[in-house]
Design a protein around this motif. Sequence first.
Motif, PDB file in Angstrom:
ATOM      1  N   ARG A  25       0.745  -1.273  -0.373  1.00 40.41           N
ATOM      2  CA  ARG A  25       0.143   0.244  -0.318  1.00 40.41           C
ATOM      3  C   ARG A  25       0.536   1.061   0.373  1.00 40.41           C
ATOM      4  O   ARG A  25       0.406   2.225  -0.399  1.00 40.41           O
ATOM      5  CB  ARG A  25      -0.839  -0.030   0.936  1.00 40.41           C
ATOM      6  CG  ARG A  25      -1.967  -0.916   1.287  1.00 40.41           C
ATOM      7  CD  ARG A  25      -3.246  -0.595   0.190  1.00 40.41           C
ATOM      8  NE  ARG A  25      -3.810   0.918   0.791  1.00 40.41           N
ATOM      9  CZ  ARG A  25      -4.801   1.079   1.644  1.00 40.41           C
ATOM     10  NH1 ARG A  25      -5.576  -0.845   2.187  1.00 40.41           N
ATOM     11  NH2 ARG A  25      -4.986   2.133   2.662  1.00 40.41           N
ATOM     12  N   ALA A 148      -6.050   2.720   5.887  1.00 37.43           N
ATOM     13  CA  ALA A 148      -5.881   1.538   6.240  1.00 37.43           C
ATOM     14  C   ALA A 148      -7.368   0.759   6.921  1.00 37.43           C
ATOM     15  O   ALA A 148      -6.654  -0.782   7.166  1.00 37.43           O
ATOM     16  CB  ALA A 148      -5.030   0.754   6.998  1.00 37.43           C
ATOM     17  N   LEU A 151      -6.689  -3.655   7.307  1.00 36.19           N
ATOM     18  CA  LEU A 151      -5.458  -3.770   6.557  1.00 36.19           C
ATOM     19  C   LEU A 151      -4.584  -5.324   7.290  1.00 36.19           C
ATOM     20  O   LEU A 151      -4.485  -5.896   6.907  1.00 36.19           O
ATOM     21  CB  LEU A 151      -4.329  -3.118   6.253  1.00 36.19           C
ATOM     22  CG  LEU A 151      -2.976  -2.646   6.348  1.00 36.19           C
ATOM     23  CD1 LEU A 151      -2.652  -2.073   4.951  1.00 36.19           C
ATOM     24  CD2 LEU A 151      -2.503  -3.726   7.382  1.00 36.19           C
TER      25      LEU A 151
END
Length: 391
Positions: A25, A148, A151
Amino acid sequence: MANLPFTHAEYTTRLAKTRAAMAIRGLDAVFITDPSNMGWLTGYDGWSFYVHQGVLLTHEGEPVWWGRDMDVNGAIRTTYLNSDNIVGYEDSYVQNPVKHPMEDLSALIRARGLECATIGLEMDNYYFTASAFVTLQRELPNVRFDDATGLVNWQRAVKSPTEIDYIRRAARIVERMHGIIRERAAPGICKHDLIADIYHASICGADGHWGDYPAMVPMAPSGVDATAPHLTWDDRPMRVDENTFFEIAGAYRRYHCPQSRTVYLGKPPQKFYDAEKAVVEAIEAGLEQARPGNHAEDIAIAFNTRLNQLGFVKDSRCGYAIGMSYPPDWGERTISFRRGDKTVLEPGMTFHFMPALWLDEGGLEITEPILITETGVECFCQTPRELFVKE
């Protein structure tokens, strides 16, 4: 010494998986506020998630636990972190309208050399507020913040052998809880008294293992109330010719094994028997698709196809990932059993196959916590898969 539920090697593996996802990412760091993710990465286990706290993870060194000063000792007692990586903020930041704890976190981020970094935040999370985000933006104008959410959750999808062992211990607890329900449920017993018995069983544990607190309270509505999925209990007595579903979970070291069953006091209407037959057969159809290489949606499609053939319809998802959780939810908020979820099933994934029906006359919940194995599927519990009738 901290009382860690896992080896240091397992925590090291978790950090490596998370950092690999961060690299994909383009994130220099992540700030984790979900207490399940905090615990999974560091071992932290405390009922302190009502105030601002989190774990700051970069690509090098240990994570940093950050939270309220009075919770520092809790981090020392439950994590593997060096004391330099356990940081508390002073109490005047707590619930103070003129200052915000994220001001202190911003100073920590600058002190760690991240004032121009790209940092991931769990934006869609119960524990991260709009004011927290606004404060970080104001205090760190040169930081690029990225969403995020999920994640870390996705790194948790495949469970280790120890995690699976903990869920199996939780399964023995929820089996015992359902045994108490079958034994004690009767006309005239006040619902809150029965719930007290269920709680007692959940905390006493089973097979020599203690019970942790579950992330959700028991759902236990009766009669017309059971047409709604998320009502709890009251002081009214259970009655003849009334159904009650019990959506409960055993928990061990924060690992959950939820399971639901339905009790009918008296003689059920034929529609309940028809619904029982449909749900049980549809569960069996779904379990046939629960094997490595298939998609999450394959279970839902098989379940709903058989359910529809037998005259019933379920509009909501019929399952979700489970594992380590804190209030207010025992799901992992990743994989769902619904059409369109193309997640490939892998050995070690754990789910609550939750094909509940809410009918005009009341609810019917018969559910199964499951493990994807190398060759197919294992049901964690041996609770009879049926409508429990007490005439």
